[in-house]
Write an enzyme that holds these catalytic residues in place. Structure first.
Site, PDB file in Angstrom:
ATOM      1  N   CYS A 168       0.910 -80.131  11.684  1.00 48.65           N
ATOM      2  CA  CYS A 168       1.333 -81.332  11.447  1.00 48.65           C
ATOM      3  C   CYS A 168       0.658 -81.905   9.761  1.00 48.65           C
ATOM      4  CB  CYS A 168       1.373 -82.253  12.449  1.00 48.65           C
ATOM      5  SG  CYS A 168       2.032 -83.937  11.586  1.00 48.65           S
ATOM      6  N   CYS A 177       4.575 -81.540   8.870  1.00 47.09           N
ATOM      7  CA  CYS A 177       4.973 -82.942   8.765  1.00 47.09           C
ATOM      8  C   CYS A 177       4.692 -83.677   7.510  1.00 47.09           C
ATOM      9  CB  CYS A 177       4.691 -83.937   9.918  1.00 47.09           C
ATOM     10  SG  CYS A 177       4.811 -82.885  11.436  1.00 47.09           S
ATOM     11  N   LYS A 215       4.897 -81.844   4.033  1.00 45.43           N
ATOM     12  CA  LYS A 215       6.291 -81.957   3.772  1.00 45.43           C
ATOM     13  C   LYS A 215       6.825 -83.432   3.203  1.00 45.43           C
ATOM     14  CE  LYS A 215       8.806 -83.217   6.561  1.00 45.43           C
ATOM     15  NZ  LYS A 215       9.249 -82.419   7.953  1.00 45.43           N
ATOM     16  N   TYR A 264      15.766 -77.128  10.262  1.00 44.76           N
ATOM     17  CA  TYR A 264      15.032 -78.278   9.669  1.00 44.76           C
ATOM     18  C   TYR A 264      14.242 -77.719   8.609  1.00 44.76           C
ATOM     19  CZ  TYR A 264      14.671 -81.012  14.311  1.00 44.76           C
ATOM     20  OH  TYR A 264      14.668 -81.799  15.502  1.00 44.76           O
ATOM     21  N   GLU A 270      15.091 -78.914   4.568  1.00 46.17           N
ATOM     22  CA  GLU A 270      14.236 -79.856   4.149  1.00 46.17           C
ATOM     23  C   GLU A 270      13.417 -79.339   2.764  1.00 46.17           C
ATOM     24  OE1 GLU A 270      12.449 -82.686   7.827  1.00 46.17           O
ATOM     25  OE2 GLU A 270      11.295 -81.026   7.047  1.00 46.17           O
ATOM     26  N   HIS A 309      22.046-108.578   7.651  1.00 46.34           N
ATOM     27  CA  HIS A 309      22.986-108.255   6.506  1.00 46.34           C
ATOM     28  C   HIS A 309      22.377-108.568   5.249  1.00 46.34           C
ATOM     29  CE1 HIS A 309      26.891-107.842   4.597  1.00 46.34           C
ATOM     30  NE2 HIS A 309      26.790-108.934   3.920  1.00 46.34           N
ATOM     31  N   GLU A 337      23.193-102.254  10.140  1.00 55.52           N
ATOM     32  CA  GLU A 337      24.043-103.333  10.848  1.00 55.52           C
ATOM     33  C   GLU A 337      25.227-102.602  11.228  1.00 55.52           C
ATOM     34  OE1 GLU A 337      25.832-106.642   8.494  1.00 55.52           O
ATOM     35  OE2 GLU A 337      25.214-105.354   6.666  1.00 55.52           O
TER      36      GLU A 337
END
Ligand code: NDP
Length: 459
Positions: free
Chosen positions: A45, A50, A53, A180, A184, A438, A443
């Protein structure tokens, strides 16, 4: 010298996210703990996954930001120059900083760090580069590595491990794999200005994600100019003086300066001599029970070396819970594998939690499906032809929200919060009575009113 110096209560093999957490927590409970690592602290990672990346993905996002700025009145001229070397250097500096933090965490908890590759001698002892270590309990947390394809020239294909240190910015990248990592890196290299060809053996990217989102992402990638070739595989790779030639099984040949393989990952079990300790594996992964015990009960395993979801937070949680159970006298401590939110840092990104429509229908649920497909407000001025897609899958009878999926700006940031609600058993009525914030994209999840009633095929 203390003859027990090399004996530990708990010895962890692998200083990745899961191993470091488990070692640290066990030591904080008072256990004598050591950890062996043959590479940099932090594991995949931090060093090869992660973190680098995401940094590269942030870098790639600027490609679109510069183009979009004009609509908001900014004159940034023609596309500004990009310096690959500067990005990689800055990324490396940040990773070094994180390596240091991991070392401090272990040092401060009183965990001994042993540098080298661990190999079981027998059930109670390991060899770490010539040093014999014994322990009452071992934890295997060695993670995995990219799988390589056994084809002619397969070793010419870079993997995610290599591209983080690629010496120069490639002009044309050919990536095999529609998961993935393939998706990516397609975003990363496209955003930084390379031509990208993505090769995938299936007919849609990101197996395991909801089909509505998978189709939407392919549309966006194609609009951006990423060349996606479905239903084909890399058969052979050749190297000439200044290029690589990637041969596909449909007869096509593509010349590029970076061929990359992203066809999945495999667990790092080979070097451990697991046979010596009686630790069993299945399809390469270490077999564990719900207590993370291997077939040799005082040897435990967590994270990517087992067949758990290959996600950093899962390994961290498993490592923490195991230390709680073993040394914190918390036998009931457990990992919640329900509603694990996941993200793909594509452009636009994806966030998802819960089941896909296919999974829900396959399980026999009658559902209400709510889908919203819109142009995000930001792009009303940028002129970028990019959609956001959001989808809710609701059980018809109980009204419980079973799946929540999004492709669009900030999707990972939005979906994490909804994962809490879904873990609490939120229903569509709970979503409906929640006031909207908003103007946001998020939302949309609490304002979806008209859905479709869908019955499983069998009914
Ligand atoms: P994935 O399993 O996600 O994807 C592998 C891809 O390669 C799939 O498209 C698969 O096709 C294809 N493939 C598999 N074998 C072959 C083959 N022999 N020839 C051609 N194509 C093949 O693996 P990744 O390497 O992308 O990532 C590994 C794991 O790491 C992920 O599963 C994920 O858990 C984790 N990860 C998570 C990230 C995140 O959270 N954002 C980011 C990166 C990785 P098919 O679909 O047909 O099987």
């Amino acid at each position: 010298m203390d003859k027990n110096a090399n004996h530990y209560d708990y010895f962890v093999i692998g200083a990745g996210s899961g191993g470091v957490r488990s070692a640290r927590i066990a030591a904080q409970y008072g256990a004598k703990v050591g950890v062996a690592e043959n590479s940099k602290l932090g594991g995949t990672c931090v060093n090869l996954g992660c973190v680098p990346k995401k940094l590269l993905a942030y870098g790639a996002d600027y490609g679109a930001h510069f183009e979009d700025a004009k609509g908001y009145g900014w004159d940034v001229g023609t596309r500004p120059a990009f310096n690959w070397g500067a990005l990689i250097k800055n990324k490396n500096t940040e990773i070094d900083r994180l390596n240091g933090i991991y070392k401090n965490l272990l040092d401060n908890a009183g965990v001994d760090i042993v540098t080298g590759t661990a190999q079981f001698i027998d059930k109670n002892s390991i060899d770490v580069d010539g040093q014999v270590i014994t322990a009452d309990k071992f934890l295997i947390a060695v993670g995995g590595r990219p799988r390589r394809k056994n084809i002619e020239g397969g070793d010419l294909m870079a993997t995610s491990d290599d591209v983080f240190f690629w010496p120069s910015m490639p002009k044309h990248v050919v990536i095999e794999g529609g998961g993935y990592i393939g998706v990516e890196f397609a975003h990363i290299f496209h955003g930084l200005g390379a031509k990208v060809t993505l090769i995938h053996r299936g007919d849609l990217l990101l197996r395991g994600f909801d089909d509505t989102i998978r189709h939407a992402l392919v549309e966006e990638m194609v609009k951006q100019g990423i060349d996606i070739r479905f239903k084909c595989e890399v058969e052979k790779v050749e190297q000439s003086d200044d290029a690589y030639v990637v041969h596909l099984d449909n007869g096509d040949c593509i010349s590029c300066d970076l061929p990359m393989s992203a066809i999945g990952r495999i667990p790092n079990t080979e070097q451990l001599s697991l046979d010596n300790a009686g630790v069993e594996i299945e399809k390469g992964y270490i077999t564990v029970n719900e207590q993370y015990e291997t077939s040799t009960p005082h040897i435990f395993a967590i994270g990517d070396v087992t067949s758990t979801p290959q996600l950093t937070p899962v390994a961290i949680r498993e490592g923490h819970v195991l230390a709680d159970r073993l040394y914190g006298q918390k036998p009931k401590s457990s990992v919640n594998y329900n509603f694990i939110a996941t993200a793909v840092f594509s452009q636009p990104p994806i966030g998802a939690v819960g089941m896909t429509e296919h999974e829900v229908l396959d399980k026999g649920h009658e559902i209400m499906r709510y889908v919203s497909n819109f142009k995000p407000m930001k792009h009303t001025l940028t002129g970028r032809d990019e959609r956001s897609v959001m989808k809710l899958i609701v059980d018809f009878k109980t009204e419980r929200v079973l799946g929540l999926h999004m492709m669009g700006l900030d999707a990972p940031e939005i979906v994490q919060g909804f994962a809490v609600a879904m873990n609490m058993g939120a229903t569509k009525a709970d979503f409906d009575r929640t006031m909207a914030m908003h103007p946001t994209s998020a939302e949309e999840f609490v304002t979806m009113r008209s859905g479709e009633h869908i019955k499983p095929k069998a009914q």
